[in-house]
Design an enzyme around this catalytic site. Structure first.
Site, PDB file in Angstrom:
ATOM      1  N   CYS A   1     -20.441  27.249  18.150  1.00 38.33           N
ATOM      2  CA  CYS A   1     -19.114  26.646  18.325  1.00 38.33           C
ATOM      3  C   CYS A   1     -18.362  27.330  19.458  1.00 38.33           C
ATOM      4  CB  CYS A   1     -18.249  26.717  17.072  1.00 38.33           C
ATOM      5  SG  CYS A   1     -18.996  25.956  15.643  1.00 38.33           S
TER       6      CYS A   1
ATOM      7  N   ARG B   1     -22.562  26.601  23.500  1.00 38.38           N
ATOM      8  CA  ARG B   1     -22.400  27.286  22.222  1.00 38.38           C
ATOM      9  C   ARG B   1     -22.620  26.342  21.032  1.00 38.38           C
ATOM     10  NH1 ARG B   1     -19.723  32.142  22.688  1.00 38.38           N
ATOM     11  NH2 ARG B   1     -19.156  32.025  20.510  1.00 38.38           N
TER      12      ARG B   1
ATOM     13  N   TRP C   1     -21.331  23.578  16.489  1.00 40.20           N
ATOM     14  CA  TRP C   1     -22.708  23.782  16.053  1.00 40.20           C
ATOM     15  C   TRP C   1     -22.616  23.858  14.536  1.00 40.20           C
ATOM     16  CZ3 TRP C   1     -25.590  27.421  13.337  1.00 40.20           C
ATOM     17  CH2 TRP C   1     -26.971  27.372  13.524  1.00 40.20           C
TER      18      TRP C   1
ATOM     19  N   ASN D   1     -14.561  29.037  14.618  1.00 40.64           N
ATOM     20  CA  ASN D   1     -15.937  29.416  14.929  1.00 40.64           C
ATOM     21  C   ASN D   1     -16.311  30.507  13.930  1.00 40.64           C
ATOM     22  OD1 ASN D   1     -18.346  30.244  16.096  1.00 40.64           O
ATOM     23  ND2 ASN D   1     -17.373  31.402  17.719  1.00 40.64           N
ATOM     24  N   GLY D   2     -17.380  30.279  13.142  1.00 37.83           N
ATOM     25  CA  GLY D   2     -17.772  31.299  12.159  1.00 37.83           C
ATOM     26  C   GLY D   2     -18.098  30.649  10.827  1.00 37.83           C
TER      27      GLY D   2
ATOM     28  N   GLU E   1     -42.965  35.179  24.460  1.00 40.77           N
ATOM     29  CA  GLU E   1     -41.837  34.574  25.176  1.00 40.77           C
ATOM     30  C   GLU E   1     -42.224  33.206  25.775  1.00 40.77           C
ATOM     31  OE1 GLU E   1     -38.842  34.956  25.167  1.00 40.77           O
ATOM     32  OE2 GLU E   1     -38.066  34.031  26.984  1.00 40.77           O
TER      33      GLU E   1
ATOM     34  N   LYS F   1     -40.358  29.720  24.846  1.00 40.90           N
ATOM     35  CA  LYS F   1     -39.725  28.846  25.846  1.00 40.90           C
ATOM     36  C   LYS F   1     -40.235  27.427  25.690  1.00 40.90           C
ATOM     37  CE  LYS F   1     -36.902  30.667  26.877  1.00 40.90           C
ATOM     38  NZ  LYS F   1     -36.563  31.977  26.522  1.00 40.90           N
TER      39      LYS F   1
ATOM     40  N   GLU G   1     -38.886  25.786  22.417  1.00 40.70           N
ATOM     41  CA  GLU G   1     -37.449  25.530  22.272  1.00 40.70           C
ATOM     42  C   GLU G   1     -36.922  24.457  23.211  1.00 40.70           C
ATOM     43  OE1 GLU G   1     -34.922  28.955  22.835  1.00 40.70           O
ATOM     44  OE2 GLU G   1     -36.018  29.595  24.596  1.00 40.70           O
TER      45      GLU G   1
ATOM     46  N   HIS H   1     -58.795  36.919  14.339  1.00 39.91           N
ATOM     47  CA  HIS H   1     -58.393  37.123  12.941  1.00 39.91           C
ATOM     48  C   HIS H   1     -57.677  35.908  12.360  1.00 39.91           C
ATOM     49  CE1 HIS H   1     -59.663  41.257  13.285  1.00 39.91           C
ATOM     50  NE2 HIS H   1     -59.041  41.305  14.449  1.00 39.91           N
TER      51      HIS H   1
ATOM     52  N   LYS I   1     -26.209  28.971  22.332  1.00 40.87           N
ATOM     53  CA  LYS I   1     -26.442  30.129  23.203  1.00 40.87           C
ATOM     54  C   LYS I   1     -26.090  31.438  22.518  1.00 40.87           C
ATOM     55  CE  LYS I   1     -27.264  31.809  27.373  1.00 40.87           C
ATOM     56  NZ  LYS I   1     -28.702  31.805  27.656  1.00 40.87           N
TER      57      LYS I   1
HETATM   58  C1  F6R Z   1     -34.120  31.975  23.496  1.00 39.97           C
HETATM   59  C2  F6R Z   1     -32.825  32.585  23.304  1.00 39.97           C
HETATM   60  C3  F6R Z   1     -32.540  33.237  22.003  1.00 39.97           C
HETATM   61  C4  F6R Z   1     -31.707  34.512  22.219  1.00 39.97           C
HETATM   62  C5  F6R Z   1     -31.270  35.083  20.875  1.00 39.97           C
HETATM   63  C6  F6R Z   1     -30.518  36.382  21.040  1.00 39.97           C
HETATM   64  O1  F6R Z   1     -34.240  31.421  24.764  1.00 39.97           O
HETATM   65  O2  F6R Z   1     -31.991  32.551  24.166  1.00 39.97           O
HETATM   66  O3  F6R Z   1     -33.709  33.518  21.300  1.00 39.97           O
HETATM   67  O4  F6R Z   1     -32.483  35.432  22.919  1.00 39.97           O
HETATM   68  O5  F6R Z   1     -30.440  34.146  20.229  1.00 39.97           O
HETATM   69  O6  F6R Z   1     -29.359  36.217  21.802  1.00 39.97           O
HETATM   70  P1  F6R Z   1     -28.659  37.447  22.497  1.00 39.97           P
HETATM   71  O7  F6R Z   1     -29.564  37.976  23.535  1.00 39.97           O
HETATM   72  O8  F6R Z   1     -27.380  36.898  23.065  1.00 39.97           O
HETATM   73  O9  F6R Z   1     -28.395  38.453  21.408  1.00 39.97           O
END
Ligand code: F6R
Length: 609
Positions: free
Chosen positions: A2, A27, A74, A100-101, A482, A486, A489, A505, A604
């Site tokens: 949010c 967000r 969100w 937000n929360g 990673e 990517k 997601e 395994h 984000k």
């Molecule tokens: C994936 C991504 C998330 C963040 C995670 C932690 O692309 O962006 O997995 O890495 O939500 O966020 P931060 O780094 O802001 O604590």
């Protein structure tokens, strides 16, 4: 999780609120709304969908007002819908509030408020707050919100307006961030700095347990108990151009192609090429701490956790120190042993991730020192930590982290070098070799990015593939994790990241012609073992893509397609190997027509637990 925005001014604030919400959309983006005060009292517009849908709704049913609040959601409690979109109103329709929360005790509060005759119109936890404000309202919105927040348990950043106490916004914070901007004849609030840059560079941060009253003439701060709080405005040095797309179709593409500069900026003024020394003077803790600890714990979530794993390999190899990397959410639930000989690093792009913040707070009670590795030096983590390692990556708008991941790896590489040097674990010659090679890494990154067209072609050729296995060993095992993250997601494709040694395994059972394995095979200490992995996949008819050093004929012979990277020191290969994987995910998602910058269900900054 949010985005919230507000403006108390004298001109129509609606266009500014919409523009600000666009910047905060990373967000959360399942519904959006605004509420304003004007001669007709309080008016609202809300929609299920994105900020552009809200803008369209306002174009069809215009509203204006000089004082207003806006929200992009969100969903936590209550599905995305117009009814559940913020701002929410009280029974009389004279108070509007957004949040937000999460209100953890919302159910018991709701039962009480229902018994007192309040009528609820939504499925959200937030609605209890606006009814509490209504219950406590006796002419002052500030007093009413102060009384309301005392009854709340959980995390909240709230802002409200009322036609019965007009011309002001009252905001309160306990957890999620609130930044206040000081304009000329206008005051602003927002979940982060980016929307404020169009209006002002002068900002202050609302602390936990604080209330702000925003009026056109200025902002007053106080504690929940009512004691006044003095704040000095800070000046932000980010250029507004830093948050534009600069000709790229998506922010994510812009951010991928900026990554060499991120490493350059992270290294700038922190290394001596002559002596090999690393200077982390901005860190804020004495180098003695590095000598006095016997263990390092890295705490993070998601992509930042993967950067932490790379950090572990760097610290173990260079600093000869035991290192644990922990998911923040798991660490919090465990009986995790930590003592005064433990140094803790919290890694977080946003510096606001709820689980990481909470885990660092626990760590502060026990550890020798807690450092924040973050892109936001004004974040909660940065402000609460004993020291801050700044990524200098600039704002990252794409929801999927790319340039901040590379920035985190660069910061951790510097940290590992400085740590090893302070402990006498790394001689001058070795330091010089490593630092000089690290300095060359950005040029090599540019070379990999220059090969993007071939990666785009491959991503299109493999568009029908529904299952991927990403394999890497040692320092490229985290890159396999990673790369898989990517791809899943942003392109919603099934992908698993595995350590090459683990393939036998279990995951090997999945290999057939429908599974593509993306193998990370730089010429390092585990090269031969990775080639064996590839041979095993091939023997079972799996398709193979590989990331390998330029001119590696063995990798070329084994894989359907190779994404070449220049040679570098084996400890620095992740800076190069991750790039083709990010590009592959980006081009796959964009060819499928998905919303690359705002993938479904994600946000984000994850400020709920
Ligand atoms: C994936 C991504 C998330 C963040 C995670 C932690 O692309 O962006 O997995 O890495 O939500 O966020 P931060 O780094 O802001 O604590």
């Amino acid at each position: 999780m949010c985005g919230i925005i507000g403006c108390a001014g004298v001109r129509d604030t609606v266009p500014g609120l919409i523009e600000g919400l666009r910047r905060l959309e990373y967000r959360g983006y399942d519904s959006a709304g605004i509420a304003v005060l004007n001669g007709d009292g309080l008016e609202r517009r809300r929609v299920k969908g994105k900020v552009r849908d809200l803008a369209e709704e306002i174009r069809r049913h215009p509203i204006t007002g000089a004082c207003g609040i806006g929200h992009t959601r969100w969903a936590t409690h209550g599905r995305p819908s117009e009814d559940n979109a913020h701002p929410h109103t009280d029974c009389s329709g004279t108070i509007a509030l957004l949040h937000n929360g999460i209100v953890e005790n919302y159910w018991s509060l709701k039962e009480k408020l229902l018994a007192e005759g309040h009528v609820f119109k939504t499925e959200t936890d937030t609605e209890v707050i606006v009814h509490l404000v209504e219950k406590h309202f006796h002419g002052s919105l500030e007093e009413a919100l102060r009384a309301a927040v005392k009854e709340l348990e959980g995390a909240f950043a709230v802002a409200c307006i009322s036609s019965r106490d007009p011309g002001k916004i009252v905001a309160a914070r306990n957890g999620p961030p609130v930044v206040v901007g000081f304009g000329s004849g206008e005051s602003f609030l927002s979940s982060d700095i980016t929307p404020l840059l169009a209006h002002t560079r002068r900002v202050a941060y609302l602390g936990d347990g604080e209330i702000a009253v925003l009026e056109p003439s200025g902002v007053r701060f106080a504690t929940f108990a009512g004691a006044p709080v003095e704040k000095t405005a800070e000046t932000i040095d980010w250029e507004p151009a830093m948050i534009e797309k600069r000709g790229f179709e998506h922010f994510m593409a812009k951010e991928i192609f900026e990554q060499a500069d991120v490493v350059r900026d992270t290294l700038k003024s922190r290394v001596s090429l002559d002596s090999g020394q690393v200077f982390l003077d901005d860190l804020g803790i004495a180098p003695d701490v590095f000598r006095e600890v016997s263990r390092v714990v890295l705490i993070a979530c998601g992509t930042s956790y993967h950067a932490g794993l790379v950090g572990k390999y760097l610290l173990e190899t260079l600093g000869h120190v035991p290192v644990d990397v922990e998911y923040a959410s798991e660490l919090r639930s465990r009986d995790f042993a930590m003592d005064r000989e433990t140094l803790v690093l919290g890694i977080s792009q946003s510096g606001e991730t709820a689980d990481t913040l909470a885990a660092l707070r626990l760590a502060r009670e026990k550890a020798r020192a807690v450092l924040a590795v973050t892109n936001n030096t004004r974040s909660s983590m940065a402000r609460e930590a004993d020291g801050v390692l700044d990524l200098h990556a600039g704002p990252e708008i794409g929801v999927a982290a790319t340039k901040t991941f590379v920035g985190q790896m660069a910061a951790l590489a510097l940290f590992a070098l400085a740590f090893a040097q302070a402990r006498g674990a790394l001689g001058e010659e070795a330091s010089r070799t490593l630092v000089q090679e690290l300095q060359r890494v950005p040029l090599k990154m540019d070379r990999v990015l220059g090969g993007a067209a071939a990666i785009e072609r491959a991503a299109r050729r493999f568009l029908d593939c529904e299952h991927y296995l990403f394999l890497g060993r040692w320092i490229n095992f985290p890159i396999a994790l990673e790369g898989a993250l990517k791809l899943k997601e942003i392109s919603y494709t099934h992908a698993e990241g595995y350590a090459g040694g683990e393939m036998k395994h279990g995951p090997i059972a999945l290999i057939d012609e429908g599974m593509t394995t993306l193998a990370i095979v730089p010429h390092d200490r585990v090269y031969e073992k990775m080639l064996s992995n590839i041979a095993e996949v091939k023997a079972r008819n799996g398709r193979i893509l590989a990331v390998a050093f330029e001119g590696d004929e063995r990798a070329r012979a084994a894989a359907e397609e190779v994404f070449p990277i220049p040679e570098t020191h084996q400890l620095f290969t992740p800076f190069l190997t991750v790039l083709p994987l990010q590009l592959f995910a980006y081009y796959a998602a964009s060819a499928k027509g998905f919303d690359v910058d705002q993938p479904r269900n994600l946000a984000k900054s994850v400020t709920v637990e």
